[in-house]
Write a protein that holds these residues in place. Sequence first.
Motif, PDB file in Angstrom:
ATOM      1  N   ILE A 125       7.150   8.074  -2.845  1.00  0.00           N
ATOM      2  CA  ILE A 125       5.839   8.014  -3.512  1.00  0.00           C
ATOM      3  C   ILE A 125       5.905   8.712  -4.862  1.00  0.00           C
ATOM      4  CG2 ILE A 125       3.460   8.852  -3.406  1.00  0.00           C
ATOM      5  CD1 ILE A 125       3.564   8.354  -0.371  1.00  0.00           C
ATOM      6  N   GLU A 126       6.458   9.905  -4.872  1.00  0.00           N
ATOM      7  CA  GLU A 126       6.587  10.648  -6.127  1.00  0.00           C
ATOM      8  C   GLU A 126       7.464   9.884  -7.123  1.00  0.00           C
ATOM      9  OE1 GLU A 126       8.189  15.003  -7.769  1.00  0.00           O
ATOM     10  OE2 GLU A 126       8.103  14.572  -5.615  1.00  0.00           O
ATOM     11  N   LEU A 161       4.822   3.764   2.750  1.00  0.00           N
ATOM     12  CA  LEU A 161       6.067   4.483   2.564  1.00  0.00           C
ATOM     13  C   LEU A 161       6.173   5.665   3.517  1.00  0.00           C
ATOM     14  CD1 LEU A 161       6.441   4.496  -1.333  1.00  0.00           C
ATOM     15  CD2 LEU A 161       7.184   2.816   0.337  1.00  0.00           C
ATOM     16  N   LEU A 162       5.031   6.074   4.050  1.00  0.00           N
ATOM     17  CA  LEU A 162       5.026   7.182   4.999  1.00  0.00           C
ATOM     18  C   LEU A 162       5.307   6.700   6.431  1.00  0.00           C
ATOM     19  CD1 LEU A 162       1.840   9.021   3.682  1.00  0.00           C
ATOM     20  CD2 LEU A 162       4.228   9.534   3.131  1.00  0.00           C
ATOM     21  N   HIS A 221       0.869  -1.186   0.000  1.00  0.00           N
ATOM     22  CA  HIS A 221       0.000   0.000   0.000  1.00  0.00           C
ATOM     23  C   HIS A 221       0.896   1.223   0.000  1.00  0.00           C
ATOM     24  CE1 HIS A 221      -2.867   3.032   1.349  1.00  0.00           C
ATOM     25  NE2 HIS A 221      -3.856   2.173   1.114  1.00  0.00           N
ATOM     26  N   ILE A 222       0.587   2.190  -0.843  1.00  0.00           N
ATOM     27  CA  ILE A 222       1.453   3.357  -1.014  1.00  0.00           C
ATOM     28  C   ILE A 222       1.667   4.104   0.302  1.00  0.00           C
ATOM     29  CG2 ILE A 222      -0.371   5.000  -1.597  1.00  0.00           C
ATOM     30  CD1 ILE A 222       3.029   4.702  -3.393  1.00  0.00           C
ATOM     31  N   ASP A 223       0.681   4.053   1.205  1.00  0.00           N
ATOM     32  CA  ASP A 223       0.789   4.784   2.463  1.00  0.00           C
ATOM     33  C   ASP A 223       1.874   4.224   3.377  1.00  0.00           C
ATOM     34  OD1 ASP A 223      -1.173   6.484   1.686  1.00  0.00           O
ATOM     35  OD2 ASP A 223      -2.740   5.684   2.998  1.00  0.00           O
ATOM     36  N   GLY A 246       9.155   9.447   2.915  1.00  0.00           N
ATOM     37  CA  GLY A 246       8.192   8.648   2.175  1.00  0.00           C
ATOM     38  C   GLY A 246       7.580   9.388   1.002  1.00  0.00           C
ATOM     39  N   SER A 247       7.343  10.675   1.168  1.00  0.00           N
ATOM     40  CA  SER A 247       6.737  11.443   0.075  1.00  0.00           C
ATOM     41  C   SER A 247       7.640  11.461  -1.150  1.00  0.00           C
ATOM     42  CB  SER A 247       6.435  12.868   0.544  1.00  0.00           C
ATOM     43  OG  SER A 247       7.631  13.519   0.954  1.00  0.00           O
ATOM     44  N   PRO A 275      -1.468   1.791  -8.722  1.00  0.00           N
ATOM     45  CA  PRO A 275      -2.036   1.194  -7.505  1.00  0.00           C
ATOM     46  C   PRO A 275      -2.820  -0.082  -7.779  1.00  0.00           C
ATOM     47  CG  PRO A 275      -3.177   3.233  -8.094  1.00  0.00           C
ATOM     48  CD  PRO A 275      -1.957   3.171  -8.944  1.00  0.00           C
ATOM     49  N   GLN A 287       5.614   6.841  -8.624  1.00  0.00           N
ATOM     50  CA  GLN A 287       4.575   7.257  -9.572  1.00  0.00           C
ATOM     51  C   GLN A 287       5.185   7.712 -10.893  1.00  0.00           C
ATOM     52  OE1 GLN A 287       2.572  10.130  -7.072  1.00  0.00           O
ATOM     53  NE2 GLN A 287       1.068   8.634  -6.344  1.00  0.00           N
ATOM     54  N   TRP A 338       4.537   3.271 -11.445  1.00  0.00           N
ATOM     55  CA  TRP A 338       3.790   2.423 -10.527  1.00  0.00           C
ATOM     56  C   TRP A 338       2.307   2.724 -10.602  1.00  0.00           C
ATOM     57  CZ3 TRP A 338       0.686   3.580  -6.263  1.00  0.00           C
ATOM     58  CH2 TRP A 338       0.320   2.477  -5.460  1.00  0.00           C
TER      59      TRP A 338
END
Length: 567
Positions: free
Chosen positions: A552-553, A540-541, A536-538, A548-549, A562, A556, A560
Amino acid sequence: MLYQERKPPFKSYTGTEPYLFVSYAHVDANWVYPKIEWLHECGIRIWFDEGITGGATWTAEVASFLEKSAGVLFFASPDSVASRNVNNELHFAIDSELPLLIVSEEPQLLPAGLRLALGPQQAVIRGDLSLAGFQGKLINSIADIFGIDVNQESAAKDNLSGIDAQERTSIAVMPFRNQSLDNEDDLFLAQGMAEILVYALQSLRMFSVISSESTQSYNPETDLRRAAKDLSADFVISGTLRRSKSRLRVTVSMMDSRTALQIWSKRYDCNEEDVFELEDRLAREIVAAIEPEVVLQEMRRASRLKTQDKAAWDLFLEGQWQFNSMTFEGFSKARDLWTKAREMAPNFAQPVAGLGGVAMYSLLHHRGRFSDTEAEQLRKEGLRFAKEAVALDPSYPIGHIALVGFMIHQGMYEQALNTAIQAQKMCPASFKVHECLAFSLMRSGKFEEAIKEYDKAERLSPRDPGLPELYNQRGACHFFLGAFSKALEQAETSLNAQPHYVWPHIFRVLCYYNMDSRDMTLGALQDFAREVPDFHIDQLLELDPALGSIFIEGLQVAGWQPEAHSL
């Protein structure tokens, strides 16, 4: 004489309350006395002949104490089954229909006549049980067979960990053998090596380390298995020292006393410079190599035990075994086992620190399995457990390591680094402590320093179960330095050991993207989706929202999607 005979640990009971009659051979005193002393501390009344020998007359007085006892505790060994006096006691007990319990380090081949006479009497065999499992089984058997209430609360406590000293894995460091016969100074160096190893092992706060006062009564020629039996040691460390001109060679080995197998050995060659610096350096290296070997052996043993045999220490070890799988199921089982260990021993810091770590790692690796509410609850619980572990045992470094992770999540980089430095001072020989310090350096932007610390941790413990995590973190340092090929190499090495590990997959994707390899990036994304379907992408936070941000960037931009990650 290869060992000193022990004096009787206490006076035999002579009152009118129920007591146990201990039948043993005097030559086994070094083995028997520690066990009956522990039973004595648990409140069990015991009568034993404080000077029985193979040739002594079996007197009417002995028979009288035997007849009035609640039953017989028979310590079986080759010497005791061959003893005429012990055989007299056993046959008297059988004829009088007294309850009888056999205690032995390993299954014994009793003489046919005695085996027939004893019939299906219950036995407590140490075998590959931990000391905790053995003592628990012994206590329960005494209560069942003799109907004697046992007060384990009166047994001595280990104030270092909040758990019975007898419950933890025990290690004995035997006197090192000086092979430089023409150099008396080396005799003191050999003795010093054993002393400093004891001190360094104690700093780990993981094991019960038998004191030097107990081991120095043995000489280096002592049979190690006999010494381990006498000392109730699960593992025995021995070593030799030899000098050749200005060169020193130290050889160290470790034996699992329950199997008599040597599980680790290493030779250290070095120039003689400053003797004290040499001792410290070798001690750190030896302890760092020993820790994972002992933990691995004990985790394997604990994973084989039946639930009813378990004590808090074994629950902790099996939890560590499950945790090391780095799977969602493994983390869940570790949480259950550590929760039980905490309930059994509320002041035991190790499983509490583990609960803090498992909360963090569950979110880092399997965030997609939890709702937002569940994730927030895990964060709060993890931080609470980390703080509780540090409060329970401020000198236990793993509690500080768990706390460091939550500090970094909150952006408290300076506090995290200071906490990691404090842990490193407490236990300079620990792989986990050096890895934690390296991670704190990395999050403080000190990538070159972090890489050196990761290298030091790997040199200290080249077989550590935590190496996949180290490879990934060291690769992250190379990534942030723009050395994408080195970062990719570390990610691949980590995935070879842990193919379902989230973070190396992420670095693999980002490295290929930054190396302008579109096809390889796509392939890495497909591997990621296949191996980590619950990503889950979250999550990474969870490690660090600020960091993490960026990931995520990057994911994407690299392509990647979802929908590629669904349960």
